[in-house]
Design an enzyme around this catalytic site. Structure first.
Site, PDB file in Angstrom:
ATOM      1  CB  ALA A  20      -0.888   0.000   1.230  1.00  0.00           C
ATOM      2  N   GLY A  21       0.346   2.311  -0.595  1.00  0.00           N
ATOM      3  CA  GLY A  21       1.040   3.593  -0.592  1.00  0.00           C
ATOM      4  C   GLY A  21       1.604   3.952  -1.944  1.00  0.00           C
TER       5      GLY A  21
ATOM      6  CG  ASP B 200      -2.649   2.534  -7.757  1.00  0.00           C
ATOM      7  OD1 ASP B 200      -2.990   3.736  -7.822  1.00  0.00           O
ATOM      8  OD2 ASP B 200      -3.170   1.639  -8.437  1.00  0.00           O
TER       9      ASP B 200
ATOM     10  CG  ASN C 270       5.567   7.856   4.068  1.00  0.00           C
ATOM     11  OD1 ASN C 270       4.486   8.375   4.350  1.00  0.00           O
ATOM     12  ND2 ASN C 270       5.830   6.581   4.330  1.00  0.00           N
TER      13      ASN C 270
ATOM     14  CG  PHE D 273      -3.962   8.039   5.810  1.00  0.00           C
ATOM     15  CD1 PHE D 273      -2.944   7.147   5.508  1.00  0.00           C
ATOM     16  CD2 PHE D 273      -4.853   7.705   6.840  1.00  0.00           C
ATOM     17  CE1 PHE D 273      -2.807   5.948   6.210  1.00  0.00           C
ATOM     18  CE2 PHE D 273      -4.727   6.516   7.550  1.00  0.00           C
ATOM     19  CZ  PHE D 273      -3.701   5.644   7.232  1.00  0.00           C
TER      20      PHE D 273
ATOM     21  CB  SER E  11      -0.446   5.430   8.822  1.00  0.00           C
ATOM     22  OG  SER E  11       0.186   6.677   8.574  1.00  0.00           O
TER      23      SER E  11
ATOM     24  CG  ASN F  88       3.367   9.612   8.479  1.00  0.00           C
ATOM     25  OD1 ASN F  88       4.250  10.018   9.234  1.00  0.00           O
ATOM     26  ND2 ASN F  88       3.590   8.719   7.528  1.00  0.00           N
ATOM     27  CB  THR F  89      -3.274   9.623  10.691  1.00  0.00           C
ATOM     28  OG1 THR F  89      -3.218   9.693   9.263  1.00  0.00           O
ATOM     29  CG2 THR F  89      -4.625  10.152  11.164  1.00  0.00           C
TER      30      THR F  89
ATOM     31  CE  LYS G 295       1.277  -1.847   5.902  1.00  0.00           C
ATOM     32  NZ  LYS G 295       1.393  -1.267   4.554  1.00  0.00           N
TER      33      LYS G 295
ATOM     34  CG  ASN H 266       2.376   1.157   7.968  1.00  0.00           C
ATOM     35  OD1 ASN H 266       3.082   1.880   7.272  1.00  0.00           O
ATOM     36  ND2 ASN H 266       1.063   1.178   7.923  1.00  0.00           N
ATOM     37  CB  THR H 267       6.894   3.236   7.771  1.00  0.00           C
ATOM     38  OG1 THR H 267       5.815   3.977   8.344  1.00  0.00           O
ATOM     39  CG2 THR H 267       6.693   3.130   6.265  1.00  0.00           C
TER      40      THR H 267
ATOM     41  N   GLY I  84      12.235   0.555   3.777  1.00  0.00           N
ATOM     42  CA  GLY I  84      13.390   0.166   2.976  1.00  0.00           C
ATOM     43  C   GLY I  84      14.381  -0.660   3.772  1.00  0.00           C
TER      44      GLY I  84
ATOM     45  N   GLY J 191      11.520  -3.725   3.900  1.00  0.00           N
ATOM     46  CA  GLY J 191      12.935  -3.865   3.592  1.00  0.00           C
ATOM     47  C   GLY J 191      13.299  -4.965   2.611  1.00  0.00           C
TER      48      GLY J 191
ATOM     49  CB  SER K  87      11.446   1.305   0.269  1.00  0.00           C
ATOM     50  OG  SER K  87      10.462   1.902   1.074  1.00  0.00           O
TER      51      SER K  87
END
Ligand SMILES: Cc1cc2nc3c(=O)[nH]c(=O)nc-3n(C[C@H](O)[C@H](O)[C@H](O)COP(=O)(O)O)c2cc1C
Length: 364
Positions: free
Chosen positions: A61-62, A64, A110, A114, A173, A175-176, A214, A243-244, A266, A295, A317
């Protein structure tokens, strides 16, 4: 054709701002006249979550986010595609710059947050695919300003079930703000109960839709005990690990960029992600399958992921640094491993090293 596109595009993409490069990659996939992928060796095929994949390599995910190019991605040779994260309402995400390459580390940070065109736009595109076939999962998330985040997941499952091969509940995520709190036991139990209930409600019309969870690689092992326990009791169909990470391994070379806020992915994520995958595998005890992400950038890391417990794997990545040739490289490495081991399916490899990985010192 794919090799040609790749060789043409990579130097150009690397010269651009990372987010512009991503936008251009999506455009190229939209318009490139890609031939259908050649048939995969049947030894790479698997049946997972009730779905038949021609090979175990998916795009995470991320890439598309708005379901613009799932069929082009299948033509590149991925065994399955996960689009999203898609939120109910359109939202812009965080201000730019919000995507950074750690070139010397083969890592990415990143904090997109979202950015999503919302479910309406994605649903129209996915519905227009009709019976195009291929395994296309949909990753869903809550809007940043949502008053009821659980309700966001419920409505997205209801709306996407008919066009999704599977749905991923993304609560990991970084980032939210506050999103990862949905992984806390009391909240997660309610979330999964309602999500699975929604899936059952729409099943008579939409058909069976596997629901995957996830998770973040940053959970403590105590939290992982809870999360796996709840996922099992609420009967989700699988988990994606993961996830990251918000962690920054001390050996990163790009010290300045490493200070950027956001999720790291990555090569530097591999040790932690692989450990968490193995830890999850031993807790799940075969009740449902896992997708391993984080990774993978070679045949060896792909095989290690499967041996740590992944039935399917996802890359993102690694494509940035290795290009599209990575897909064929992984397939060849897996076939070679099958030859060496005298196997004719990947099943025997899944989780073979999980116990050993969990016995290693904790990765730094
Ligand atoms: C630029 C970027 C955007 C991402 N966006 C999402 C997303 O929207 N939803 C999600 O669940 N994961 C997202 N991810 C995480 C990936 O799906 C994946 O879990 C993670 O990057 C680890 O895999 P990798 O090391 O192969 O990149 C994103 C990753 C990157 C690099």
């Amino acid at each position: 054709m794919i090799g040609f596109l790749d060789r043409l595009a990579r130097p150009l993409l690397h010269a651009l701002d990372p987010e512009d490069a991503h936008g251009l990659a999506i455009k190229m996939l939209k318009f490139a006249p890609l031939p259908p992928a050649p048939r995969d060796d049947k030894r790479l095929a698997l049946r997972v979550f009730g779905l038949n994949v021609p090979n175990p390599i998916g795009i995470a995910a991320g890439f598309d986010k708005n379901a613009e190019v799932p069929d082009a991605l299948l033509r590149l040779g991925f065994g399955f595609v996960e689009v999203g994260t898609i939120t109910p309402e359109p939202q812009p995400g965080n201000p730019r710059p919000r995507l950074f390459r750690l070139d010397a580390d083969h890592g990415v940070i990143n904090r997109l947050g979202f950015n999503s065109q919302g479910y309406d736009a994605a649903l129209k595109r996915l519905a227009a695919r009709g019976s195009a076939g291929g395994v296309v999962g949909i990753n869903v998330g809550a809007n940043k300003e949502s008053a009821d985040r659980v309700a966001d997941y419920v409505q997205l499952i209801e709306r996407f079930a008919a066009v999704a091969s599977y749905v991923t509940v993304n609560i990991s995520s970084p980032n939210t703000p506050g999103l990862r709190n949905l992984q806390q036991a009391s909240v997660l139990d309610d979330l999964l109960a309602r999500v699975v209930d929604a899936r059952e409600r729409v099943a008579p019309n939409a058909g069976p839709t596997p629901v995957l969870l996830k998770i973040a690689p940053d959970l403590s092992l105590g939290d992982l005990d809870d999360v796996v326990g709840i996922a099992r009791s609420r009967r989700v169909d699988g988990m994606i690990v993961g996830n990251t990470t918000v962690a920054r391994p001390p050996n990163l070379l790009e010290k300045v960029i490493a200070k950027e806020a956001g999720g790291l992915s990555g090569r530097p994520l591999f040790p932690l992600a692989n450990r968490m995958l193995a830890e999850t595998y031993v807790r799940v005890e075969g009740v449902f399958p896992l997708i391993g992400a984080g990774g993978i950038d070679s045949g060896a890391t792909a095989l290690a992921k499967i041996r740590a417990g992944a039935s399917l794997i996802q890359v993102y990545s690694g494509l940035v640094f290795r290009g599209l040739g990575l897909i064929a490289e992984i397939k060849n490495a897996l076939l070679e491993a099958l030859e060496d081991d005298g196997q004719d399916t990947l099943e025997e490899f899944i989780g073979a090293d999980a116990a050993a990985v969990t016995a290693e010192p904790w990765p730094k």
